[in-house]
Design an enzyme around this catalytic site. Structure first.
Site, PDB file in Angstrom:
ATOM      1  N   HIS A 167     -14.563  -1.536  -5.390  1.00 33.46           N
ATOM      2  CA  HIS A 167     -15.766  -0.686  -5.393  1.00 33.46           C
ATOM      3  C   HIS A 167     -15.442   0.805  -5.372  1.00 33.46           C
ATOM      4  O   HIS A 167     -16.335   1.636  -5.516  1.00 33.46           O
ATOM      5  CB  HIS A 167     -16.718  -1.072  -4.259  1.00 33.46           C
ATOM      6  CG  HIS A 167     -16.266  -0.716  -2.883  1.00 33.46           C
ATOM      7  ND1 HIS A 167     -17.105  -0.787  -1.790  1.00 33.46           N
ATOM      8  CD2 HIS A 167     -15.071  -0.285  -2.387  1.00 33.46           C
ATOM      9  CE1 HIS A 167     -16.444  -0.427  -0.704  1.00 33.46           C
ATOM     10  NE2 HIS A 167     -15.213  -0.128  -1.046  1.00 33.46           N
ATOM     11  N   ASP A 190       0.855  -1.179   0.000  1.00 36.21           N
ATOM     12  CA  ASP A 190       0.000   0.000   0.000  1.00 36.21           C
ATOM     13  C   ASP A 190       0.893   1.231   0.000  1.00 36.21           C
ATOM     14  O   ASP A 190       2.130   1.127   0.061  1.00 36.21           O
ATOM     15  CB  ASP A 190      -0.931  -0.009   1.227  1.00 36.21           C
ATOM     16  CG  ASP A 190      -2.220   0.789   1.003  1.00 36.21           C
ATOM     17  OD1 ASP A 190      -2.220   1.700   0.139  1.00 36.21           O
ATOM     18  OD2 ASP A 190      -3.219   0.529   1.697  1.00 36.21           O
ATOM     19  N   GLY A 198       3.984   1.427  -2.465  1.00 35.05           N
ATOM     20  CA  GLY A 198       3.927   1.710  -3.891  1.00 35.05           C
ATOM     21  C   GLY A 198       2.516   1.979  -4.342  1.00 35.05           C
ATOM     22  O   GLY A 198       1.567   1.977  -3.543  1.00 35.05           O
ATOM     23  N   ASP A 199       2.359   2.202  -5.640  1.00 31.96           N
ATOM     24  CA  ASP A 199       1.064   2.468  -6.262  1.00 31.96           C
ATOM     25  C   ASP A 199       0.612   1.192  -6.964  1.00 31.96           C
ATOM     26  O   ASP A 199       1.283   0.719  -7.899  1.00 31.96           O
ATOM     27  CB  ASP A 199       1.203   3.617  -7.261  1.00 31.96           C
ATOM     28  CG  ASP A 199      -0.113   4.037  -7.888  1.00 31.96           C
ATOM     29  OD1 ASP A 199      -1.070   3.231  -7.887  1.00 31.96           O
ATOM     30  OD2 ASP A 199      -0.190   5.171  -8.385  1.00 31.96           O
ATOM     31  N   PHE A 200      -0.517   0.630  -6.527  1.00 31.18           N
ATOM     32  CA  PHE A 200      -0.927  -0.655  -7.117  1.00 31.18           C
ATOM     33  C   PHE A 200      -1.385  -0.536  -8.560  1.00 31.18           C
ATOM     34  O   PHE A 200      -1.588  -1.537  -9.231  1.00 31.18           O
ATOM     35  CB  PHE A 200      -1.961  -1.389  -6.257  1.00 31.18           C
ATOM     36  CG  PHE A 200      -3.171  -0.605  -5.822  1.00 31.18           C
ATOM     37  CD1 PHE A 200      -4.012   0.000  -6.733  1.00 31.18           C
ATOM     38  CD2 PHE A 200      -3.501  -0.514  -4.467  1.00 31.18           C
ATOM     39  CE1 PHE A 200      -5.147   0.682  -6.336  1.00 31.18           C
ATOM     40  CE2 PHE A 200      -4.633   0.173  -4.043  1.00 31.18           C
ATOM     41  CZ  PHE A 200      -5.462   0.771  -4.990  1.00 31.18           C
TER      42      PHE A 200
END
Length: 329
Positions: free
Chosen positions: A234, A191, A215-217
């Site tokens: 969602h 995350d 990090g950026d998923f």
């Protein structure tokens, strides 16, 4: 019996809970009976106004009145305390925060345009707003942890011997539960740095089998045998979800599984769990522009990213939250 007037006045109950929690009243009332004057001195409030708030808490069953004119926290109100095992304190603070309140006030505009209310009011998406508001971000992250804590122990899968990657897993509440129940599994929490700020503490009991990566998923997902997405899809529209899911598929080791832990919109609005998921769906319209999805919609979404649904678990804890298990096709 349903009462339209009570529904229309529902905002008042929400703000009463917020005000009481913001002032720290649940923690003070949990220590034992106290009168309004004493409590006002402790929280820095006007005694007369605070007495009126306390009476409202009694009517809402959050507090009890003990003659003469003393108040204490009720059993029903206990989850508003700091440190309660099923605390919703941060969730109440998030929902009642002025920034959140303003976004809900733009729901009509959202319905008219199809645009996200939060973006309309604040001029930027929710997650960008949180990145620039550390106080609200901390409340948000804790509120997400509270929600995860309600279902963490109910996620059913054979994680034995697997490397589990919790994508967007915040402070690691879900991963800590999985690893505690499967002593031969290993874990990776992935995350942002803000999301994992408290993770080392939460994962302390399983630290020898778990590591944390930031990090950026949307850029890349670490590889593993099982990739878990809890309450992530969602938040986003279909195109953005497919982009993330393709990254997950690329990261899955041979024979691996993807677990999606999400509310699932029931086919019938008469279903017992329908009310909660429908309200959550409207919340996604307000907050992020995402949506809740039906089982066929999840199947189509996953198929677009190269997954085949292999199982849809039963409702967790009597809620609409299910585990959708998928494998690469």
């Amino acid at each position: 019996m349903k009462n339209l007037s009570a529904m229309a006045f529902g905002f008042a109950g929400s703000q009463i809970l917020y005000a009481a929690t913001k002032l720290g009243l649940p923690d003070l009332l949990a220590r034992g009976p106290a009168d309004a004057e004493t409590l006002a001195g402790q929280v820095g409030a006007d005694p007369g106004a605070l007495r009126r708030l306390l009476r409202a808490l009694v009517v809402l069953d959050v507090a009890i009145e003990i003659p003469p004119a003393r108040y204490a926290l009720s059993a029903f109100g206990q989850p508003l305390r700091t440190g309660h095992p099923r605390s919703i304190r941060s969730s109440v603070l998030l929902l009642g925060d002025p920034d959140t309140w303003r976004a809900w006030g733009a729901l009509t505009e959202s319905v008219r345009t199809g645009e996200t209310a939060w973006d309309h009011v604040h001029g930027r998406p929710l997650f960008e707003h949180l990145a620039a508001a550390p106080g609200l971000s901390a409340v948000f992250n804790t509120a997400m942890r509270e929600g995860t804590g309600q279902v963490a122990d109910l996620v059913d899968f054979d994680f034995a011997g697997k490397t589990v990657v919790d994508v967007g897993g915040g402070n690691g509440t879900l991963l800590a539960s999985i690893l505690a129940r499967h002593p031969d599994a290993r874990g990776l929490l992935f995350d942002s740095a803000e999301g994992t700020a408290d993770a080392a503490h939460v994962l302390a009991g399983v630290a020898d089998r778990c590591r944390i990566e930031n990090g950026d998923f949307f850029d890349a997902v670490p590889d593993g045998d099982v990739i878990v997405l809890k309450g992530i899809l969602h938040d986003w529209d279909d195109g953005t979800c497919v982009r993330l899911l393709r990254g997950c598929r690329k990261a899955l080791r041979p024979g691996g599984r993807l677990l999606v832990v999400e509310p699932v919109m029931p086919e019938s609005l008469g279903a017992a769990e329908a009310a909660g998921v429908v309200m959550s769906d409207v919340a996604m319209l307000v907050y992020t522009g995402g949506r809740e999805r039906t089982r066929p919609e999840f199947t189509a979404l996953l198929a677009a990213a190269g997954f085949v649904v292999t199982r849809v678990g039963e409702c967790l804890g009597g809620s609409a939250i299910r585990v959708v298990e998928a494998a690469g096709d």
